[in-house]
Motif scaffolding. Structure first.
Motif, PDB file in Angstrom:
ATOM      1  N   PRO A 139      48.942  39.778  28.884  1.00  0.00           N
ATOM      2  CA  PRO A 139      49.620  38.473  28.920  1.00  0.00           C
ATOM      3  C   PRO A 139      50.413  38.243  30.209  1.00  0.00           C
ATOM      4  CG  PRO A 139      49.867  39.480  26.754  1.00  0.00           C
ATOM      5  CD  PRO A 139      49.258  40.518  27.643  1.00  0.00           C
ATOM      6  N   GLN A 140      51.007  39.299  30.759  1.00  0.00           N
ATOM      7  CA  GLN A 140      51.759  39.154  32.010  1.00  0.00           C
ATOM      8  C   GLN A 140      50.824  39.090  33.216  1.00  0.00           C
ATOM      9  OE1 GLN A 140      55.549  41.538  32.284  1.00  0.00           O
ATOM     10  NE2 GLN A 140      54.666  42.582  30.513  1.00  0.00           N
ATOM     11  N   ALA A 141      49.715  39.825  33.134  1.00  0.00           N
ATOM     12  CA  ALA A 141      48.771  39.863  34.256  1.00  0.00           C
ATOM     13  C   ALA A 141      47.945  38.587  34.362  1.00  0.00           C
ATOM     14  CB  ALA A 141      47.843  41.072  34.106  1.00  0.00           C
ATOM     15  N   LEU A 142      47.902  37.809  33.280  1.00  0.00           N
ATOM     16  CA  LEU A 142      47.029  36.628  33.243  1.00  0.00           C
ATOM     17  C   LEU A 142      47.327  35.661  34.374  1.00  0.00           C
ATOM     18  CD1 LEU A 142      44.770  35.290  31.612  1.00  0.00           C
ATOM     19  CD2 LEU A 142      46.528  34.127  30.260  1.00  0.00           C
ATOM     20  N   ARG A 143      48.594  35.479  34.703  1.00  0.00           N
ATOM     21  CA  ARG A 143      48.961  34.546  35.766  1.00  0.00           C
ATOM     22  C   ARG A 143      48.369  34.958  37.100  1.00  0.00           C
ATOM     23  NH1 ARG A 143      55.415  33.902  34.285  1.00  0.00           N
ATOM     24  NH2 ARG A 143      55.127  32.801  32.309  1.00  0.00           N
ATOM     25  N   ALA A 144      48.373  36.246  37.372  1.00  0.00           N
ATOM     26  CA  ALA A 144      47.834  36.737  38.642  1.00  0.00           C
ATOM     27  C   ALA A 144      46.308  36.710  38.656  1.00  0.00           C
ATOM     28  CB  ALA A 144      48.328  38.158  38.902  1.00  0.00           C
ATOM     29  N   MET A 145      45.695  36.697  37.467  1.00  0.00           N
ATOM     30  CA  MET A 145      44.241  36.770  37.392  1.00  0.00           C
ATOM     31  C   MET A 145      43.562  35.413  37.510  1.00  0.00           C
ATOM     32  SD  MET A 145      43.398  39.719  34.556  1.00  0.00           S
ATOM     33  CE  MET A 145      44.146  38.832  33.186  1.00  0.00           C
ATOM     34  N   VAL A 146      44.271  34.329  37.192  1.00  0.00           N
ATOM     35  CA  VAL A 146      43.628  33.013  37.126  1.00  0.00           C
ATOM     36  C   VAL A 146      42.964  32.584  38.440  1.00  0.00           C
ATOM     37  CG1 VAL A 146      44.062  30.539  36.886  1.00  0.00           C
ATOM     38  CG2 VAL A 146      44.885  32.116  35.165  1.00  0.00           C
ATOM     39  N   PRO A 147      43.665  32.589  39.587  1.00  0.00           N
ATOM     40  CA  PRO A 147      43.014  32.104  40.816  1.00  0.00           C
ATOM     41  C   PRO A 147      41.743  32.872  41.186  1.00  0.00           C
ATOM     42  CG  PRO A 147      45.390  32.225  41.105  1.00  0.00           C
ATOM     43  CD  PRO A 147      45.090  32.915  39.823  1.00  0.00           C
ATOM     44  N   PRO A 148      41.782  34.226  41.251  1.00  0.00           N
ATOM     45  CA  PRO A 148      40.537  34.930  41.589  1.00  0.00           C
ATOM     46  C   PRO A 148      39.468  34.806  40.511  1.00  0.00           C
ATOM     47  CG  PRO A 148      42.261  36.497  41.019  1.00  0.00           C
ATOM     48  CD  PRO A 148      42.916  35.172  41.128  1.00  0.00           C
ATOM     49  N   MET A 149      39.881  34.709  39.236  1.00  0.00           N
ATOM     50  CA  MET A 149      38.901  34.585  38.160  1.00  0.00           C
ATOM     51  C   MET A 149      38.141  33.268  38.271  1.00  0.00           C
ATOM     52  SD  MET A 149      37.785  36.333  35.498  1.00  0.00           S
ATOM     53  CE  MET A 149      39.107  37.334  34.788  1.00  0.00           C
ATOM     54  N   MET A 150      38.842  32.185  38.575  1.00  0.00           N
ATOM     55  CA  MET A 150      38.184  30.894  38.732  1.00  0.00           C
ATOM     56  C   MET A 150      37.250  30.919  39.935  1.00  0.00           C
ATOM     57  SD  MET A 150      39.135  29.222  36.145  1.00  0.00           S
ATOM     58  CE  MET A 150      38.353  27.670  36.572  1.00  0.00           C
ATOM     59  N   SER A 151      37.637  31.617  40.982  1.00  0.00           N
ATOM     60  CA  SER A 151      36.763  31.743  42.150  1.00  0.00           C
ATOM     61  C   SER A 151      35.478  32.488  41.794  1.00  0.00           C
ATOM     62  CB  SER A 151      37.495  32.474  43.284  1.00  0.00           C
ATOM     63  OG  SER A 151      38.613  31.737  43.723  1.00  0.00           O
ATOM     64  N   VAL A 152      35.605  33.509  40.955  1.00  0.00           N
ATOM     65  CA  VAL A 152      34.429  34.259  40.509  1.00  0.00           C
ATOM     66  C   VAL A 152      33.485  33.350  39.728  1.00  0.00           C
ATOM     67  CG1 VAL A 152      33.650  36.055  38.905  1.00  0.00           C
ATOM     68  CG2 VAL A 152      35.516  36.528  40.496  1.00  0.00           C
ATOM     69  N   TYR A 153      34.037  32.510  38.848  1.00  0.00           N
ATOM     70  CA  TYR A 153      33.181  31.649  38.035  1.00  0.00           C
ATOM     71  C   TYR A 153      32.583  30.502  38.839  1.00  0.00           C
ATOM     72  CZ  TYR A 153      34.318  34.115  33.771  1.00  0.00           C
ATOM     73  OH  TYR A 153      34.410  35.083  32.806  1.00  0.00           O
ATOM     74  N   ILE A 154      33.297  30.022  39.833  1.00  0.00           N
ATOM     75  CA  ILE A 154      32.722  29.004  40.711  1.00  0.00           C
ATOM     76  C   ILE A 154      31.533  29.606  41.473  1.00  0.00           C
ATOM     77  CG2 ILE A 154      33.130  27.635  42.801  1.00  0.00           C
ATOM     78  CD1 ILE A 154      35.994  27.172  41.739  1.00  0.00           C
ATOM     79  N   ALA A 155      31.696  30.829  41.938  1.00  0.00           N
ATOM     80  CA  ALA A 155      30.591  31.510  42.628  1.00  0.00           C
ATOM     81  C   ALA A 155      29.421  31.731  41.675  1.00  0.00           C
ATOM     82  CB  ALA A 155      31.078  32.838  43.202  1.00  0.00           C
TER      83      ALA A 155
END
Length: 218
Positions: A139-155
């Protein structure tokens, strides 16, 4: 300009079918890679050496393998093992297997942003590794994961076009069909570009919204 719009109106069903399959591939692979990537991420931060080794081996092997080869393995090699899978499911599996390695690294990196003392305090209270990971760390790490995760899904959304080379009718296959009909390729490619922009822009908007929301919440 009339010729440009005619390409779309005269071949509307082909564009609809192609982009519909693109969206289906994306959604299936997005869910699959999130589940598999999360499991791999848990292995990467696990206290069990064997699990850490397996997760690291998977990530290093898959990330350094071209996606085209992953597709080729599932489409051409797997049937040699008497395992027959249709082209569309093979494409979904290939995207899932490949993207999950990147999702795993995003999750591992996000977990590493959480102070080690958080997990140590939770373990001191008698919580198991699974409880620490799901209730305290993620739950705490989720904030840091959102930007790179969205980049992965866009790719990954853009990577769906590789499926066109393996007999899957999706957006990347439209130019070949249009060439057989004698349609101008410049107009065809421009319409495909517009289609991908329509699909990608909502993901970018969601990414920015979540970043703003959680930045304020901090």
């Amino acid at each position: 300009m009339g010729e440009f719009f005619r390409v779309l109106t005269d071949n509307g069903q082909l564009f609809v079918d192609g982009f519909t399959n693109t969206v289906k591939l994306f959604l299936i692979a997005a869910v699959g890679s999130l589940v598999l990537g999360t499991l791999l991420g848990a292995m990467r931060v696990s206290p069990v050496p064997a699990l850490r080794a397996f997760g690291a081996t998977y990530v290093n092997l898959v990330r350094n393998t071209p996606l085209t080869l992953v597709f080729a393995f599932l489409v051409f090699a797997v049937p040699k093992l008497d395992v027959n899978i249709d082209y569309f499911p093979s494409a979904a599996i290939a995207l899932t297997v490949y993207t999950s390695a990147f999702v795993c690294e995003v999750i591992r990196s996000g977990v590493n942003t959480v102070a080690a003392g958080q997990a140590e305090a939770a373990r001191a209270l008698g919580m198991t590794f699974g409880q620490v990971l799901t209730l305290i760390v993620l739950p705490q790490a989720l904030r840091a994961m959102v930007p790179p995760m969205m980049s992965v899904y866009i790719a990954m959304l853009k990577n769906t076009t590789i499926a066109a080379g393996f007999s899957v009718l999706e957006a990347g296959a439209i130019p070949a069909y249009m060439a057989e009909r004698g349609e101008p390729q410049f107009a065809v490619l421009l319409w495909i570009t517009i289609g991908f922009l329509i699909l990608i822009l909502p993901l970018v908007a969601l990414q920015r919204f979540l970043e703003r929301k959680w930045r304020v919440a901090r």
